[in-house]
Design an enzyme around this catalytic site. Structure first.
Site, PDB file in Angstrom:
ATOM      1  N   GLU A 285      23.941  19.701  28.149  1.00 16.88           N
ATOM      2  CA  GLU A 285      25.271  19.680  27.515  1.00 16.88           C
ATOM      3  C   GLU A 285      26.303  20.244  28.475  1.00 16.88           C
ATOM      4  OE1 GLU A 285      24.708  21.725  23.785  1.00 16.88           O
ATOM      5  OE2 GLU A 285      23.811  19.972  22.855  1.00 16.88           O
TER       6      GLU A 285
ATOM      7  N   HIS B 159      35.697  21.361  19.112  1.00 20.31           N
ATOM      8  CA  HIS B 159      34.695  20.467  19.718  1.00 20.31           C
ATOM      9  C   HIS B 159      35.414  19.202  20.166  1.00 20.31           C
ATOM     10  CE1 HIS B 159      31.140  18.068  20.383  1.00 20.31           C
ATOM     11  NE2 HIS B 159      30.388  19.144  20.199  1.00 20.31           N
TER      12      HIS B 159
ATOM     13  N   ARG C  16      33.583  23.013  27.130  1.00 17.66           N
ATOM     14  CA  ARG C  16      34.239  22.417  25.980  1.00 17.66           C
ATOM     15  C   ARG C  16      35.755  22.593  25.930  1.00 17.66           C
ATOM     16  NH1 ARG C  16      30.369  23.780  21.123  1.00 17.66           N
ATOM     17  NH2 ARG C  16      28.919  22.287  22.001  1.00 17.66           N
TER      18      ARG C  16
ATOM     19  N   HIS D 251      35.665  23.978  15.606  1.00 19.40           N
ATOM     20  CA  HIS D 251      34.195  23.937  15.579  1.00 19.40           C
ATOM     21  C   HIS D 251      33.550  25.320  15.473  1.00 19.40           C
ATOM     22  CE1 HIS D 251      30.238  22.372  16.414  1.00 19.40           C
ATOM     23  NE2 HIS D 251      30.111  23.081  17.526  1.00 19.40           N
TER      24      HIS D 251
ATOM     25  N   ARG E  85      32.769  29.688  24.266  1.00 15.18           N
ATOM     26  CA  ARG E  85      31.305  29.641  24.142  1.00 15.18           C
ATOM     27  C   ARG E  85      30.702  28.441  24.871  1.00 15.18           C
ATOM     28  NH1 ARG E  85      27.695  26.936  20.561  1.00 15.18           N
ATOM     29  NH2 ARG E  85      29.411  26.180  19.273  1.00 15.18           N
TER      30      ARG E  85
HETATM   31  P1  FAD Z   1      25.849  30.200   9.145  1.00 15.18           P
HETATM   32  O1  FAD Z   1      24.723  29.358   9.559  1.00 15.18           O
HETATM   33  O2  FAD Z   1      27.158  29.549   8.972  1.00 15.18           O
HETATM   34  O3  FAD Z   1      25.460  30.908   7.771  1.00 15.18           O
HETATM   35  C1  FAD Z   1      26.421  31.655   7.055  1.00 15.18           C
HETATM   36  C2  FAD Z   1      25.840  31.963   5.700  1.00 15.18           C
HETATM   37  O4  FAD Z   1      26.646  32.916   5.019  1.00 15.18           O
HETATM   38  C3  FAD Z   1      25.758  30.748   4.782  1.00 15.18           C
HETATM   39  O5  FAD Z   1      24.522  30.779   4.129  1.00 15.18           O
HETATM   40  C4  FAD Z   1      26.894  30.986   3.774  1.00 15.18           C
HETATM   41  O6  FAD Z   1      26.687  30.369   2.539  1.00 15.18           O
HETATM   42  C5  FAD Z   1      26.843  32.506   3.675  1.00 15.18           C
HETATM   43  N1  FAD Z   1      28.078  33.141   3.203  1.00 15.18           N
HETATM   44  C6  FAD Z   1      29.321  33.038   3.726  1.00 15.18           C
HETATM   45  N2  FAD Z   1      30.183  33.810   3.031  1.00 15.18           N
HETATM   46  C7  FAD Z   1      29.470  34.419   2.042  1.00 15.18           C
HETATM   47  C8  FAD Z   1      29.791  35.311   0.997  1.00 15.18           C
HETATM   48  N3  FAD Z   1      31.040  35.733   0.765  1.00 15.18           N
HETATM   49  N4  FAD Z   1      28.786  35.731   0.177  1.00 15.18           N
HETATM   50  C9  FAD Z   1      27.512  35.296   0.344  1.00 15.18           C
HETATM   51  N5  FAD Z   1      27.168  34.431   1.323  1.00 15.18           N
HETATM   52  C10 FAD Z   1      28.130  33.996   2.158  1.00 15.18           C
HETATM   53  N6  FAD Z   1      25.431  25.846  17.747  1.00 15.18           N
HETATM   54  C11 FAD Z   1      24.466  25.701  18.674  1.00 15.18           C
HETATM   55  O7  FAD Z   1      24.062  26.676  19.316  1.00 15.18           O
HETATM   56  N7  FAD Z   1      23.933  24.471  18.906  1.00 15.18           N
HETATM   57  C12 FAD Z   1      24.319  23.361  18.247  1.00 15.18           C
HETATM   58  O8  FAD Z   1      23.792  22.287  18.467  1.00 15.18           O
HETATM   59  C13 FAD Z   1      25.338  23.490  17.280  1.00 15.18           C
HETATM   60  N8  FAD Z   1      25.788  22.404  16.614  1.00 15.18           N
HETATM   61  C14 FAD Z   1      26.685  22.580  15.594  1.00 15.18           C
HETATM   62  C15 FAD Z   1      27.080  21.484  14.844  1.00 15.18           C
HETATM   63  C16 FAD Z   1      27.925  21.624  13.762  1.00 15.18           C
HETATM   64  C17 FAD Z   1      28.332  20.428  12.946  1.00 15.18           C
HETATM   65  C18 FAD Z   1      28.408  22.919  13.440  1.00 15.18           C
HETATM   66  C19 FAD Z   1      29.315  23.116  12.264  1.00 15.18           C
HETATM   67  C20 FAD Z   1      28.051  24.018  14.211  1.00 15.18           C
HETATM   68  C21 FAD Z   1      27.188  23.861  15.289  1.00 15.18           C
HETATM   69  N9  FAD Z   1      26.808  24.940  16.066  1.00 15.18           N
HETATM   70  C22 FAD Z   1      25.852  24.778  17.031  1.00 15.18           C
HETATM   71  C23 FAD Z   1      27.267  26.296  15.743  1.00 15.18           C
HETATM   72  C24 FAD Z   1      26.164  27.003  14.952  1.00 15.18           C
HETATM   73  O9  FAD Z   1      25.567  26.093  14.057  1.00 15.18           O
HETATM   74  C25 FAD Z   1      26.685  28.179  14.154  1.00 15.18           C
HETATM   75  O10 FAD Z   1      27.550  28.956  14.914  1.00 15.18           O
HETATM   76  C26 FAD Z   1      25.522  29.038  13.707  1.00 15.18           C
HETATM   77  O11 FAD Z   1      24.605  28.251  12.994  1.00 15.18           O
HETATM   78  C27 FAD Z   1      26.012  30.195  12.872  1.00 15.18           C
HETATM   79  O12 FAD Z   1      24.901  30.801  12.252  1.00 15.18           O
HETATM   80  P2  FAD Z   1      25.154  32.021  11.279  1.00 15.18           P
HETATM   81  O13 FAD Z   1      23.817  32.412  10.747  1.00 15.18           O
HETATM   82  O14 FAD Z   1      25.973  33.035  11.948  1.00 15.18           O
HETATM   83  O15 FAD Z   1      26.070  31.435  10.114  1.00 15.18           O
HETATM   84  C1  SIN Z   2      26.862  19.781  19.773  1.00 11.94           C
HETATM   85  O1  SIN Z   2      25.773  19.328  19.436  1.00 11.94           O
HETATM   86  O2  SIN Z   2      27.660  19.179  20.488  1.00 11.94           O
HETATM   87  C2  SIN Z   2      27.231  21.149  19.296  1.00 11.94           C
HETATM   88  C3  SIN Z   2      26.591  22.132  20.173  1.00 11.94           C
HETATM   89  C4  SIN Z   2      27.198  23.486  19.966  1.00 11.94           C
HETATM   90  O3  SIN Z   2      28.094  23.680  19.168  1.00 11.94           O
HETATM   91  O4  SIN Z   2      26.748  24.390  20.678  1.00 11.94           O
END
Ligand code: FAD
Ligand code: SIN
Length: 522
Positions: free
Chosen positions: A118, A233, A279, A340, A375
């Site tokens: 990537e 993104h 990015r 993103h 990032r």
């Molecule tokens: P999240 O996975 O967002 O989880 C947050 C949790 O908190 C959820 O369960 C939500 O319901 C809960 N929550 C929120 N507020 C409250 C509240 N008030 N009370 C109770 N629960 C609450 N990153 C990569 O490294 N590689 C990738 O390929 C990639 N692709 C992506 C593609 C997309 C479409 C998106 C949107 C993001 C992508 N990212 C990627 C970024 C990455 O997915 C996220 O940054 C990462 O998953 C965040 O994980 P997290 O556990 O911090 O939060």
């Molecule tokens: C993507 O698959 O392009 C998202 C990867 C990322 O957010 O790190």
């Protein structure tokens, strides 16, 4: 309201929250609160994968170098080193709990993983499960949590307040579906509420991404930083029926190229790393190209890739594109940038400790310093994994505090809410203002106007409060609080760096950077 008591309270069920829960349950009882279904999170939508230097020609030093370059001088080098050194072990842990990743050949070992590439990465190092890596990882962690007796979880449990006892965070209040209001007390609280993409009109983030953790932490005075570094993104689908659907950066890693409507491969004009520049560079280049030509979008061209490869590597994308009659092996895909990822968040040390004793955080809600001003792709899932595990080790190693001794009282039982129609109006207005004034390209006047708008929307919220509790309303309030941090951060940041680009500042530092070439063929 008599509280439920656990050793560890986790808020959020994405990768950070559930990784912490799975490690912490070895040392005590754990309760996870999550505001939608257990599976619903940013994590489960992740496409491209997780970065880890496990390839033969790779090393943590190269991963470190790429991360620091993307971060544009604002990374915390200790955090970056910790992240990249822990990456292979973190992937092994995911495999050990049942996550499956694509293999080049043979059995599931680190050395035989099929590694993608990537933007900003000098090597193939993206561990993936086709284009639904997040879905597979979330499947594995939710299955492990469901199988674990020592973890209690509540779905539809919306945390509205963190509880303090003599300056220490000791619990939270949540509104739980049919059960109503509940309070929770614990030895430590782990915040893992993810990002805040819903502050913008167009975002890849799902509906849960409303900055709740930032607002919860703000209310108890936790330190929050770098919120101005909002990542856009470069390639989300530009189609009225499927707006914001992500077209993973891995497509460009496999050779997809960007063209304007005239067919010109315009990245030649912006950066010598072309489509695989970091990015911020690619998103700004697309934004500039769209403005220069007065078009709606640019195009991602993968028509030179074999239909079989496209279908094999990107099945989810093919499935979604089919719905809008786009065939990626024949048609260029119309794309635009969209919000993103939030690089900023609660300031934490390398153990996830925030500035408030008793409160720990990891994942997108936190700012460990690994991303700096931008990032690197696929470092986010990795950060959630590595720092949630580090936090669990640090928290469980602390001397035991008797949670029962805590006398914590909620600030309010029913936090101020506005009616559904007021909340919708306020949220839309916020999203428009943030998109116009605090987007990819900013100006002094635009930021000031956005700041005033956010304040006026907060005033409007206060003036209309008095409606019955609604999650949507509180989320809207949380987005307003989060937006204040983004805009204030952008106003205070007097230099263009990484994701922060203000045309009124000296742009020499932010010019679409021409970087080093890669030692792998493009
Ligand atoms: P999240 O996975 O967002 O989880 C947050 C949790 O908190 C959820 O369960 C939500 O319901 C809960 N929550 C929120 N507020 C409250 C509240 N008030 N009370 C109770 N629960 C609450 N990153 C990569 O490294 N590689 C990738 O390929 C990639 N692709 C992506 C593609 C997309 C479409 C998106 C949107 C993001 C992508 N990212 C990627 C970024 C990455 O997915 C996220 O940054 C990462 O998953 C965040 O994980 P997290 O556990 O911090 O939060
Ligand atoms: C993507 O698959 O392009 C998202 C990867 C990322 O957010 O790190």
């Amino acid at each position: 309201m008599s509280p439920e008591r656990y050793d560890y309270l986790v808020i959020g069920s994405g990768l950070a929250g559930l990784t912490f829960a799975l490690h912490a349950q070895e040392h005590g009882s754990v309760c996870v609160l999550t505001k939608a279904e257990l599976f619903e999170s940013n994590t489960s939508y992740a496409q491209g994968g997780i970065a880890a230097a496990v390839g033969e020609s790779d090393s943590w030093e190269l991963h470190e170098e790429d991360t620091l370059i993307a971060g544009a001088g604002l990374c915390n080098p200790d955090a970056v080193r910790f992240l990249v050194q822990q990456a292979p072990r973190a992937i092994e842990w995911l495999i050990s709990i049942g996550a499956q990743f694509d293999q080049a050949v043979g059995p599931d070992t680190l050395r035989q993983l099929d590694l993608g590439r990537e933007g900003g990465h000098s090597r193939h190092r993206i561990v993936h499960h086709a284009d639904r890596t997040g879905w597979e990882i979330e499947r594995a962690v939710t299955a492990a949590v469901r199988a674990c007796d020592r973890i209690t979880f509540y779905e539809n449990a919306f945390a509205t307040e963190l509880l303090l006892d003599q300056g220490e965070c000791r619990g939270a209040v949540a509104r739980i579906g049919e059960l109503g209001w509940r309070s929770f007390v614990a030895r430590a609280v782990f915040l893992a509420t993810g990002g805040c993409g819903r502050a913008y009109q167009h975002t890849t983030n799902p509906r849960i991404a409303t900055g709740d953790g930032i607002a919860l932490a703000d209310a108890i005075g936790a330190q929050i930083c770098h919120m101005e570094f909002m990542q856009f993104h470069p390639t989300t689908l530009s189609h009225p029926q499927l707006r914001n659907f992500l077209i993973t950066e891995a497509t460009r890693g496999e050779g997809a190229i960007l063209r304007n409507h005239l067919g010109t491969r315009f990245m030649y004009d912006y950066d010598d790393r072309l489509e695989l520049a970091p990015r911020d560079v690619v998103a700004r280049a697309i934004d500039a190209e769209i403005k220069r030509l007065g078009t709606w979008c640019v195009y991602l061209d993968m028509t030179h890739l074999s239909p079989r490869q496209i279908q094999h590597d990107f099945p989810t994308i093919c499935q979604q594109l089919e719905k809008v009659d786009i065939q990626p092996h024949k048609d260029w895909i119309p794309v635009v940038p969209a919000q993103h990822y939030s690089c900023g968040g609660l300031v934490t040390d390398l153990n996830g400790q925030t500035s408030v004793p008793g409160l720990w955080a990891a994942g997108e809600v936190a700012c460990t310093g690994v991303h700096g001003a931008n990032r690197l792709a696929s470092n986010s899932l990795l950060e959630a994994l590595v720092f949630a595990e580090a936090a669990s080790r640090a928290v469980t190693a602390r001397p035991s505090i008797d949670a029962r001794a805590s006398a914590v009282a909620p600030r309010w039982i029913d936090p101020p809410c506005v009616s559904e129609s007021d909340a919708i109006r306020i949220r839309r207005s916020l999203q428009l203002s943030m998109t116009e004034g605090a987007g990819i390209v900013r100006t002094h006047a635009g930021l000031r106007a956005t700041q005033q708008k956010v304040q006026s929307l907060l005033d409007e919220y206060a003036a209309h409060a008095g409606a019955p509790f609604s999650t949507y309303s509180r989320e809207t309030y949380n987005l307003l609080v989060t937006a204040q941090y983004v805009v204030q951060g952008a106003i205070d940041r007097q230099q263009n760096v990484g994701l922060h680009y203000n045309t009124d500042l000296d742009s020499s530092a932010a010019r679409l950077r021409v970087g080093r070439g890669s030692d792998e063929s493009r």
